[in-house]
Motif scaffolding. Structure first.
Motif, short mmCIF file in Angstrom:
data_model
loop_
_atom_site.label_atom_id
_atom_site.label_comp_id
_atom_site.label_asym_id
_atom_site.label_seq_id
_atom_site.Cartn_x
_atom_site.Cartn_y
_atom_site.Cartn_z
N ALA A 275 0.82 -1.21 0.00
CA ALA A 275 0.00 0.00 0.00
C ALA A 275 0.85 1.26 0.00
N TYR A 276 2.14 1.12 0.36
CA TYR A 276 3.04 2.28 0.41
C TYR A 276 3.78 2.43 -0.92
N GLU A 277 4.20 3.63 -1.21
CA GLU A 277 5.05 3.88 -2.36
C GLU A 277 6.37 3.13 -2.17
N THR A 280 9.74 4.75 -0.34
CA THR A 280 9.46 5.43 0.92
C THR A 280 9.82 4.49 2.06
N ALA A 281 9.87 5.04 3.27
CA ALA A 281 10.17 4.21 4.43
C ALA A 281 9.17 3.06 4.57
N GLY A 282 7.89 3.35 4.30
CA GLY A 282 6.88 2.30 4.38
C GLY A 282 7.08 1.21 3.35
N GLY A 283 7.49 1.59 2.15
CA GLY A 283 7.75 0.60 1.11
C GLY A 283 9.02 -0.17 1.32
N LEU A 284 9.97 0.39 2.06
CA LEU A 284 11.25 -0.26 2.31
C LEU A 284 11.26 -1.15 3.54
N GLN A 364 5.76 7.65 5.10
CA GLN A 364 5.81 8.38 3.83
C GLN A 364 7.15 9.07 3.60
N THR A 365 8.11 8.91 4.52
CA THR A 365 9.43 9.53 4.34
C THR A 365 10.09 9.01 3.08
N ALA A 366 10.55 9.90 2.21
CA ALA A 366 11.12 9.51 0.92
C ALA A 366 12.51 8.91 1.10
#
Length: 425
Positions: A275-277, A280-284, A364-366
């Motif tokens: 669900a996260y980009e 981003t921290a969420g995607g990583l 959401q941190t890039a």
């Protein structure tokens, strides 16, 4: 075993260190290159595939080998560092000859190749494959039953034919001590057919570890050749963030089908990450950091850190949160670093030694800001916390590097000059 010795079985050469005349290690043997000849003449051994410390694979002609001894290969010290590319007339001895089903010429009995031996010809620098170690019996019974014997190369037939359904047990036995990243490099350089056979022979956990180290195209190719039920099992065994990255590259129908086959809890973690980009921290992040309650002790924390399947980055710190213990947790209270755990008595409560000044990452941190966080605080892992204060997961430095390096970084070695393949090869 010296270079003048009568015979060397190739399984003993897998992973052997390669040294220059000064005793400096230049790499390790990952395969041998041979050329088949007509009329059952023993194949000529052309050279070795050597993996340098940069993971580049180069071709080392046998004319540059001055000695093969126990645990080491000695070279003339002159190496061309152009990447090895297999030619149509060449055969990889470990990658393509082991586990083949061939026939004994005398009896027409089908046997499985477990190993082959190479020999240096008298008074010459040429090497050839002169013996084949085989096992009688049906395929798939490696090291279990069936008579084994060593025969002359001319006593078997079938190496020149295209092999279908070739096993992988003997090949894997030669590389069983490799780290996942190194085994992934072996798979990457095999043919697609052989790569699929080796992947099929690995157990789910080992294949999951290897998939995480492979380029994206190889991951998709291997996963696509597995039965869907097994593909789902392998995805469950992968770190959730790696599984999410892989599934994100699949067509929507395939992705949903595999997620449905996965265990609900595992699928839920993966869906949450997807669900996260991606950058981003969420995607990583991974959703499986070490989480402890405030009343846990240093002894409890060290017991969790000792878990064998935990990566060094995730083992570097534990996160203290209020219940629930699974991400997303209750309120995040702080981090305890591994070094601090080693300095305090086992009965100490982790809540009393918290690093609660360490900043956290929002999901959401890039990626550039995440990398800056790691550089600023000299961290190998960082907590990801949402706006309500719940711990969502942790980002590790290896995942940051994977996303910041070029897409072809596994194929690129820095500070290496391109050479020319030795004419002797």
């Amino acid at each position: 075993m010296a270079a003048t010795a009568s015979r060397v079985f190739v399984s003993h050469l897998a992973g052997t260190a390669v040294f220059d005349p000064n005793g400096d290690q230049v790499g390790r043997v990952r395969d041998l290159v041979a050329m088949l000849r007509v009329q059952r003449r023993p194949p000529r051994l052309l050279g070795l595939v050597v993996e340098l410390s940069t993971r580049r694979r180069i071709f080392l002609p046998m004319t540059r080998v001055t000695g093969i001894e126990t645990g080491q290969v000695i070279t003339t010290g002159v190496l061309n560092v152009r990447r090895f590319e297999q030619r149509p007339t060449e055969r990889l001895v470990l990658g393509e000859m082991l586990d083949r089903r061939v026939r004994l010429v005398e009896t027409d009995e089908e046997v499985t190749v477990l190993d082959v031996a190479v020999q240096q010809l008298p008074a010459r620098r040429d090497w050839e494959i002169d013996r084949v170690f085989v096992r009688k019996g049906k395929a798939g019974t490696f090291r279990r039953k069936g008579e084994t014997l060593t025969v002359e190369w001319s006593a078997v037939d079938g190496f020149s034919l295209e092999e279908h359904g070739q096993g992988a047990e003997s090949l894997l036995a030669t590389f069983e001590q490799l780290r996942p990243a190194d085994l992934a490099n072996v798979l990457h350089h095999l043919s697609p057919k052989r790569r699929a056979e080796v992947a099929a022979a690995l157990d789910d956990d080992r294949l999951a570890d290897v998939l995480e180290e492979l380029p994206e195209d190889d991951q998709i190719e291997i996963l696509g050749k597995l039965k869907e039920e097994r593909a789902a099992d392998v995805l469950e065994a992968m770190d959730p963030d790696d599984a999410a990255d892989l599934l994100a590259e699949l067509p929507e129908d395939d992705k949903e089908r595999l997620l449905t086959l996965m265990q609900p809890d595992d699928a839920a973690d993966v869906r949450r990450l997807m669900a996260y980009e991606e950058r981003t921290a969420g995607g990583l992040m991974t959703t499986e950091p070490i989480v402890l309650r405030p009343d846990a002790t240093v002894a409890d924390a060290l017991a969790r850190v000792r878990q064998q399947d935990l990566s060094p980055a995730l083992a570097a710190q534990v996160y203290v949160c209020r219940p629930p213990d699974e991400t997303p947790t209750g309120k995040y209270l702080g981090t305890v670093h591994f070094q601090r755990l080693l300095r305090d008595p086992p009965y100490t409560l982790v809540s009393s030694i918290l690093d609660d000044d360490l900043q956290t990452l929002l999901p959401q941190t890039a990626l550039p800001q995440v990398a800056g966080f790691f550089a600023t605080y000299d961290m190998v892992a960082a907590p990801v916390v949402d706006e309500s204060g719940s711990l969502l997961g942790a980002v590790t430095v290896d995942d940051v590097l994977d996303h910041m390096l070029p897409d072809d970084w596994r194929e690129t070695e820095f500070h290496q000059d391109e050479g020319v393949r030795d004419a002797a090869g």
